[in-house]
Write a protein that holds these residues in place. Structure first.
Motif, short mmCIF file in Angstrom:
data_model
loop_
_atom_site.label_atom_id
_atom_site.label_comp_id
_atom_site.label_asym_id
_atom_site.label_seq_id
_atom_site.Cartn_x
_atom_site.Cartn_y
_atom_site.Cartn_z
N GLY A 1 43.32 -56.84 10.22
CA GLY A 1 42.23 -56.03 9.72
C GLY A 1 42.18 -54.59 10.48
N PRO A 2 41.75 -53.47 9.82
CA PRO A 2 41.50 -52.43 10.26
C PRO A 2 40.89 -52.25 11.68
N LEU A 3 41.20 -51.53 12.75
CA LEU A 3 40.86 -51.42 13.94
C LEU A 3 40.01 -50.06 13.94
N HIS A 4 38.89 -50.00 14.64
CA HIS A 4 38.20 -48.76 15.07
C HIS A 4 38.94 -48.41 16.16
N LEU A 5 39.77 -47.15 16.11
CA LEU A 5 40.38 -46.83 17.45
C LEU A 5 39.67 -45.42 17.81
N ILE A 6 39.57 -44.46 16.79
CA ILE A 6 39.11 -43.12 17.42
C ILE A 6 37.57 -43.33 17.48
N ARG A 7 37.10 -42.72 18.36
CA ARG A 7 35.73 -42.72 18.94
C ARG A 7 35.48 -43.88 19.52
N THR A 8 36.61 -44.48 20.30
CA THR A 8 36.28 -45.73 21.03
C THR A 8 36.83 -45.61 22.42
N GLN A 9 36.40 -46.34 23.45
CA GLN A 9 36.77 -46.11 24.68
C GLN A 9 38.28 -46.70 24.77
N SER A 10 38.42 -47.89 23.79
CA SER A 10 39.88 -48.27 23.99
C SER A 10 40.91 -47.23 23.38
N GLY A 11 40.37 -46.57 22.52
CA GLY A 11 41.26 -45.45 21.74
C GLY A 11 41.69 -44.57 22.75
N VAL A 12 40.69 -44.03 23.53
CA VAL A 12 40.83 -43.03 24.65
C VAL A 12 41.76 -43.64 25.72
N VAL A 13 41.75 -44.85 26.08
CA VAL A 13 42.53 -45.53 26.99
C VAL A 13 44.05 -45.72 26.51
N VAL A 14 44.28 -45.75 25.22
CA VAL A 14 45.49 -46.06 24.94
C VAL A 14 46.07 -44.60 25.02
N ALA A 15 45.56 -43.56 24.57
CA ALA A 15 46.06 -42.07 24.46
C ALA A 15 46.40 -41.87 26.12
N MET A 16 45.38 -42.10 26.72
CA MET A 16 45.64 -41.69 28.29
C MET A 16 46.64 -42.31 28.94
N VAL A 17 46.70 -43.47 28.63
CA VAL A 17 47.83 -44.27 29.21
C VAL A 17 49.18 -43.46 29.00
N GLN A 18 49.37 -43.20 27.63
CA GLN A 18 50.46 -42.41 27.12
C GLN A 18 50.85 -41.23 27.75
N MET A 19 49.60 -40.55 27.97
CA MET A 19 50.09 -39.13 28.65
C MET A 19 50.32 -39.31 30.26
N LEU A 20 49.65 -40.25 30.87
CA LEU A 20 49.74 -40.63 32.24
C LEU A 20 51.19 -41.30 32.74
N MET A 21 51.68 -41.84 31.86
CA MET A 21 52.85 -42.74 32.01
C MET A 21 53.90 -42.02 33.06
N PRO A 22 54.19 -40.90 32.78
CA PRO A 22 55.33 -40.36 33.73
C PRO A 22 54.79 -40.24 35.16
N PHE A 23 53.45 -40.07 35.55
CA PHE A 23 52.94 -40.17 37.02
C PHE A 23 52.83 -41.52 37.42
N MET A 24 53.25 -42.56 36.65
CA MET A 24 53.21 -43.95 37.10
C MET A 24 54.63 -44.28 37.19
N LEU B 1 64.53 -39.62 29.97
CA LEU B 1 64.08 -38.64 28.80
C LEU B 1 62.81 -39.04 28.35
N LEU B 2 62.93 -40.31 27.95
CA LEU B 2 61.69 -40.75 27.09
C LEU B 2 60.49 -40.74 27.77
N VAL B 3 60.46 -41.07 29.16
CA VAL B 3 59.14 -40.98 29.74
C VAL B 3 58.82 -39.70 30.05
N LEU B 4 59.77 -38.58 29.94
CA LEU B 4 59.17 -37.33 30.37
C LEU B 4 58.90 -36.64 29.08
N VAL B 5 59.00 -37.16 27.79
CA VAL B 5 58.46 -36.49 26.59
C VAL B 5 57.20 -36.21 26.80
N PRO B 6 56.28 -37.28 27.02
CA PRO B 6 54.76 -37.04 27.27
C PRO B 6 54.52 -35.83 28.07
#
Lengths: 259, 298
Positions: free
Chosen positions: B156-179, B119-124
């Motif tokens: 310290g504060p991390l710049h996440l938004i507007r960076t490639q790392s931020g995009v990667v973190v979000a995309m991994v979460q979205m594509l986890m079910p397919f893995m 269920l957890l992996v299907l939430v995204p």
């Protein structure tokens, strides 16, 4: 206990998977005009805002209407196609099967610019018919796959028994086949609804000020401002899809029990 | 079996429909008509648009390869192509690193545990893409929850938004079910007695895992990685809203060319490049899976 690190790891992953969906709900209940987390006070004003703003309400209604129509059309065409795929004995079936699944493979933007070009010429931009066609194409594979799967697991001798007992082909299909493959059709229909209700990329291209779906409205809202009405809209979407997901789970457990 | 069945009905071209074998074939051919409505719709609203895109790439504004020449001669385009590829590769790598142990845990969990983990992996998967992207925008803001938490831990504060790392973190979460789902499908079929056998022959647990379990799970790894990579190549909404406009990906460039600049030919050429990459990967994946399957069969 040797496995404790593994379970901790899974718990962390679980939090990370669910957090984005969970954070949206409290944000929609904030009393401030900003999306700061955690909210300091609670109110329903952003829901009131959503339901009194004609733009949001109309996009919600547009989305629901398009998704409902897509569900009907994609489910009917997908079920017919699945029947053809599993019962016909002709050449080129695997080609047809492949063709029906291609919308999953082709990147959304490529589909979007292609449809945009055709729709500009046919004057289908911002029309209900245009949205219906575009979303139906994207939803078709997700109907064909579960329906074909349930047809492959279906014992055709039931149908033969019905016709031996005097039922016509249509009667046999309606009273024997259809009830037995109903779970597959139902999960296909749910997928079709959710896919249409969620679709953004193609919708961004084929929208007009007169017809835009809820995700498109959200998209332009995110790029423009940080009005918590978006959070209310997002929560409404989460509620809708959660209800549908629970329905799907119920259908699937019923199917497992039946088989 | 299907070959033999279809032979009488389809082999002859000049056969009259009245002969007996042809009639037997007709009964099996008629259901094919049920495919027509869906295929017709697909042709008009998918085939034609796709063909139009490819056509424009080669003909707009003039026939020839000018659009492709422009694409491969403009450094900014090659940067976007490289970024698209590297983003998809990072997303695939992290999805695999996080998804492999997760799927492994699913095979060890009891019945109830398995339900929870599934269920957890299907939430995204069930949460709208637009909602998830919006949520990540909020979480990753400079004053967002992630930075508040980091601040509380004295980091310290991390710049996440507007960076490639931020995009990667979000995309991994979205594509986890397919893995996770294909990995679990393969892993749940692996007989754990292989591991016991290796242990009894003197292998240490880690050696047994790496030399026995991991190779057996490779078809799942290949299927999951391929699905995630291909999906990541075509992502539009998440990089557009979370990434920086300077670091745009191919799909964003296509959007800009067609919707903003009305450069249909150039946008089409980019679309052909993106589609070509996707198809090439799919073909490679299909070959790998088939080859791996054959080798295992022997």
């Amino acid at each position: 206990m040797r496995l404790l690190p593994l379970w901790l790891f899974c718990a962390l992953i679980g939090v990370w998977l669910v957090a984005p969906a969970l954070i949206v709900v409290p944000l929609s209940l904030t009393d401030k005009a900003s999306l700061a987390f955690p909210p300091t006070g609670w109110s329903m004003r952003w829901y009131a805002n959503f339901f009194t703003d004609p733009q949001w309400v109309r996009s919600l209604l547009d989305s629901l209407q398009v998704a409902a129509a897509v569900t009907v059309l994609a489910t009917v065409l997908g079920t017919l196609a699945a029947l053809g795929l599993t019962r016909a004995r002709v050449r080129g079936l695997s080609l047809a099967n492949g063709a029906l699944l291609t919308p999953i493979i082709v990147p959304g933007v490529v589909v979007a610019i292609g449809l945009y070009g055709v729709f500009l010429e046919l004057r289908l931009i911002g029309t209900f018919f245009g949205f219906l066609m575009a979303h139906t194409i994207l939803a078709l594979p997700f109907v064909v796959i579960p329906v074909a799967a349930s047809l492959r697991g279906f014992d055709r001798r039931y149908e033969q028994a019905a016709s031996v007992l005097g039922a016509g082909r249509l009667t046999a299909f309606r009273t024997v086949t259809l009830p037995l493959i109903a779970p597959g059709i139902a999960s296909g229909a749910l997928f079709a609804f959710v896919i249409s209700f969620d679709e953004v990329v193609v919708s961004l291209f084929i929208q007009s000020p007169y017809l835009r779906t809820l995700p498109v409205q959200m998209y332009s809202s995110v790029t423009r401002d940080t009005d918590p009405t978006i959070a209310a809209a997002a929560t409404l979407i989460i509620l809708t899809t959660t209800v549908l997901a629970v329905l799907a789970a119920l259908i699937l457990t019923r199917r497992n029990r039946a088989s | 079996m299907t070959l033999l069945d279809s032979a009488p009905g389809t082999a002859g071209s000049g056969r009259t429909p009245d002969t007996a074998p042809a009639r037997a074939g007709a009964g099996e051919r008629r259901p094919a008509l049920l495919l027509l409505p869906a295929l017709l719709l697909l042709l008009v609203f998918f085939g034609v648009p796709l063909f139009g895109t490819v056509w424009r790439a080669f003909t707009d504004p003039q026939p020839g390869l000018a659009n492709f020449a422009w694409f491969f001669e403009t450094p900014a385009n090659l940067d976007a192509l490289g970024r698209t590829f590297s983003t998809a590769a990072w997303v695939t790598l992290f999805a695999l690193l996080l998804g492999y142990p997760y799927a492994y845990a699913m095979t060890l969990a009891g019945r109830r545990g398995l339900t929870v983990l599934t269920l957890l992996v299907l939430v995204p998967f069930w949460t709208s893409l637009m909602v998830r992207t919006f949520a990540w925008v909020i979480l990753m803001q400079d004053t967002g929850l992630i930075n508040q938490a980091l601040g509380a831990m004295g980091l310290g504060p991390l710049h996440l938004i507007r960076t490639q790392s931020g995009v990667v973190v979000a995309m991994v979460q979205m594509l986890m079910p397919f893995m996770v789902l294909p990995l679990y499908a393969v892993m749940s079929g692996i007989d754990r007695r292989h591991l016991l056998a290796a242990r009894s022959l003197g292998a240490r647990p880690i050696t047994a895992f790496w030399q026995v379990y991991v190779p057996l799970s490779l078809p799942g790894v290949a299927a999951g990685a391929l699905t995630v990579f291909i999906n990541a190549l075509g992502f539009y909404v998440t990089p557009a809203l979370l990434g920086s406009p300077q670091d745009s990906l191919l799909s964003q460039e296509i959007f800009t060319q067609v919707n903003g600049l009305l450069e249909w030919g150039r946008g089409g050429a980019m679309g052909v490049v993106l589609l070509g990459m996707t198809l090439a990967l799919l073909a490679m994946g299909a070959l790998t899976l088939r080859f791996g399957g054959r080798r295992r069969g022997r």
